[in-house]
Scaffold this active site. Structure first.
Site, mmCIF file in Angstrom:
data_model
loop_
_atom_site.group_PDB
_atom_site.id
_atom_site.type_symbol
_atom_site.label_atom_id
_atom_site.label_comp_id
_atom_site.label_asym_id
_atom_site.label_seq_id
_atom_site.Cartn_x
_atom_site.Cartn_y
_atom_site.Cartn_z
ATOM 1 N N LYS A 153 0.846 -1.401 -0.384
ATOM 2 C CA LYS A 153 -0.047 -0.334 0.235
ATOM 3 C C LYS A 153 0.680 0.986 -0.202
ATOM 4 O O LYS A 153 1.606 1.357 0.890
ATOM 5 C CB LYS A 153 -0.967 0.053 0.838
ATOM 6 C CG LYS A 153 -1.974 -0.988 1.655
ATOM 7 C CD LYS A 153 -3.368 -0.663 0.440
ATOM 8 C CE LYS A 153 -3.767 -1.746 0.606
ATOM 9 N NZ LYS A 153 -5.219 -1.885 -0.141
ATOM 10 N N ASP A 177 -0.437 -0.622 -4.808
ATOM 11 C CA ASP A 177 -2.104 -0.178 -4.533
ATOM 12 C C ASP A 177 -1.543 1.211 -3.942
ATOM 13 O O ASP A 177 -1.975 1.354 -3.027
ATOM 14 C CB ASP A 177 -2.486 -1.255 -3.618
ATOM 15 C CG ASP A 177 -4.318 -1.006 -4.191
ATOM 16 O OD1 ASP A 177 -4.598 0.196 -4.394
ATOM 17 O OD2 ASP A 177 -4.955 -1.781 -3.197
ATOM 18 N N GLU A 203 -2.217 -1.220 -8.978
ATOM 19 C CA GLU A 203 -3.483 -1.350 -8.389
ATOM 20 C C GLU A 203 -4.970 0.175 -8.619
ATOM 21 O O GLU A 203 -3.506 0.324 -7.670
ATOM 22 C CB GLU A 203 -3.905 -1.978 -7.610
ATOM 23 C CG GLU A 203 -5.658 -2.315 -6.968
ATOM 24 C CD GLU A 203 -5.691 -3.172 -6.440
ATOM 25 O OE1 GLU A 203 -6.934 -3.108 -5.807
ATOM 26 O OE2 GLU A 203 -5.044 -4.272 -5.609
ATOM 27 N N ASP A 228 -9.961 -0.762 -9.273
ATOM 28 C CA ASP A 228 -10.596 -1.471 -7.879
ATOM 29 C C ASP A 228 -11.548 -0.128 -8.061
ATOM 30 O O ASP A 228 -12.922 -0.564 -8.123
ATOM 31 C CB ASP A 228 -9.221 -1.248 -7.230
ATOM 32 C CG ASP A 228 -9.966 -1.464 -5.463
ATOM 33 O OD1 ASP A 228 -11.336 -2.123 -5.393
ATOM 34 O OD2 ASP A 228 -9.356 -1.439 -4.071
ATOM 35 N N LYS A 250 -14.528 -6.548 -5.932
ATOM 36 C CA LYS A 250 -14.969 -6.633 -4.384
ATOM 37 C C LYS A 250 -16.530 -6.956 -3.555
ATOM 38 O O LYS A 250 -17.372 -6.595 -4.956
ATOM 39 C CB LYS A 250 -14.397 -5.397 -3.482
ATOM 40 C CG LYS A 250 -13.499 -4.690 -4.046
ATOM 41 C CD LYS A 250 -12.562 -5.682 -2.750
ATOM 42 C CE LYS A 250 -11.044 -4.861 -3.386
ATOM 43 N NZ LYS A 250 -10.484 -3.391 -3.001
#
Length: 336
Positions: A153, A177, A203, A228, A250
């Site tokens: 992240k 991400d 991402e 995403d 998701k």
């Protein structure tokens, strides 16, 4: 059917931070549906970015509890169609849909992947997520859990240097991400350096609605880009095909396994890479994701691994990423 709702507060092993938030606990809703002595379990976590709380989901579902319990349940698809007509949030629908699928498989005495005509092997290995933190903390988390693939992240002014430092401590594949924190120019500039550092893909680097920026990135980035936050529901898949190399679905955002299956088919038809991600669910939600493994190129299903204490049993992810499927049908879930 009988319906039961319960809120859990899941403690995390470590503070989990991304570019826009940090937390030490994850609130989650567990739904159970019972029919003919079989119990199906579903889950949806709270999410401040989408303004979803467990209390909101419970209120939505309680409002139609009598209709749910009197519904003549035959298939998850029919049940999902019924739910979409009741003005529920996708998160609430997801919890119910996952429970319906688990129940359906248990009634048929087959795992979901078999019902869908797939086999559990081979399957992609889940990444293990390293939340945004001081570099020493991020390195310590990698050492605590050696893994073949890490999702890192990011979302700072020093992102490339962070990856350079992390690379000194592992040969694992990296996935990045940024959770919407970069601009198109940053993404195009960072991509070659990150590729040289063993990054597999990026991402959602840009804000979810920056379609113009994503078009520039698609033409100039040397790394694949996975959507995403830009890919929430079924209608988003076709648009993403023009701006991304793949999509990360998701279940909570799209409304469960029923729409996710359609999204995966659509993505494959459009030549997109397929991925399903988690939202720090317990083993209830992760076991549902695992049923989709044969249909995926990538997967992020480490949610239960990030918890200090789990609340369920189902699929098990061993060190290194090997998945052990339970003997139970459906998603194979039992609550502890």
């Amino acid at each position: 059917m009988q319906l039961h709702l319960k809120k859990y507060v899941l403690p995390l092993k470590h503070t989990f931070s991304i570019s826009r938030e940090s937390h030490d606990f994850q609130d989650t809703l567990i739904v159970s549906l019972t029919k003919d002595g079989k119990i199906g379990y579903g889950e949806a976590t709270s999410n401040p970015y989408y303004q979803i709380t467990v209390e909101r989901m419970m209120a939505e579902i309680e409002r139609i509890k009598n209709e749910i319990e009197s519904f003549d349940f035959k298939t998850p698809q029919e049940f999902h169609q019924f739910l979409t007509e009741k003005e529920l949030s996708n998160f609430a629908i997801c919890a119910l849909d996952l429970a319906a699928h688990d129940l359906y498989g248990k009634l048929l005495e087959k795992p979901l992947y078999e019902i869908w005509g797939t086999k559990p092997e081979p399957y992609p290995i889940t990444n293990y997520t390293i939340g945004l933190a001081e570099i020493d903390t991020m390195v310590a988390k990698m050492r605590e859990r050696p893994w073949p693939i890490y999702k890192i992240k990011l979302g700072t002014d020093n992102d490339v240097n962070i990856v350079k430092e992390l690379r000194k401590h592992t040969n694992a594949v990296f996935r990045i991400d940024a959770n919407c924190a970069w601009t198109a120019e940053e993404t195009i500039y960072n991509a070659p350096q990150l590729k040289d550092l063993g990054v597999e893909f990026l991402e959602q680097p840009l804000k979810a609605d920056d379609w113009e920026g994503m078009e520039r990135v698609m033409h100039k980035s040397v790394l694949p880009i996975i959507a995403d936050e830009s890919c929430i529901v079924e209608a988003d898949v076709e648009k993403c095909a023009l701006h991304f190399n793949g999509i990360n679905i998701k279940l909570t955002k799209c409304g469960g396994l029923t729409p996710a299956l359609r999204m995966l088919k659509k993505a494959r038809d459009l030549g997109l890479k397929t991925m399903v991600g988690c939202m720090t669910e317990s083993t209830v939600g992760i076991s549902a994701i695992a049923q989709l493994l044969p249909q995926l190129d990538y997967v992020d299903m480490d949610g239960a691994l990030l918890l200090k204490q789990d609340i369920a049993e189902g699929i098990k992810i061993e060190e290194g990423g090997n998945v052990v499927f339970p003997d139970l049908p459906g998603s194979g879930i039992t609550l502890k």
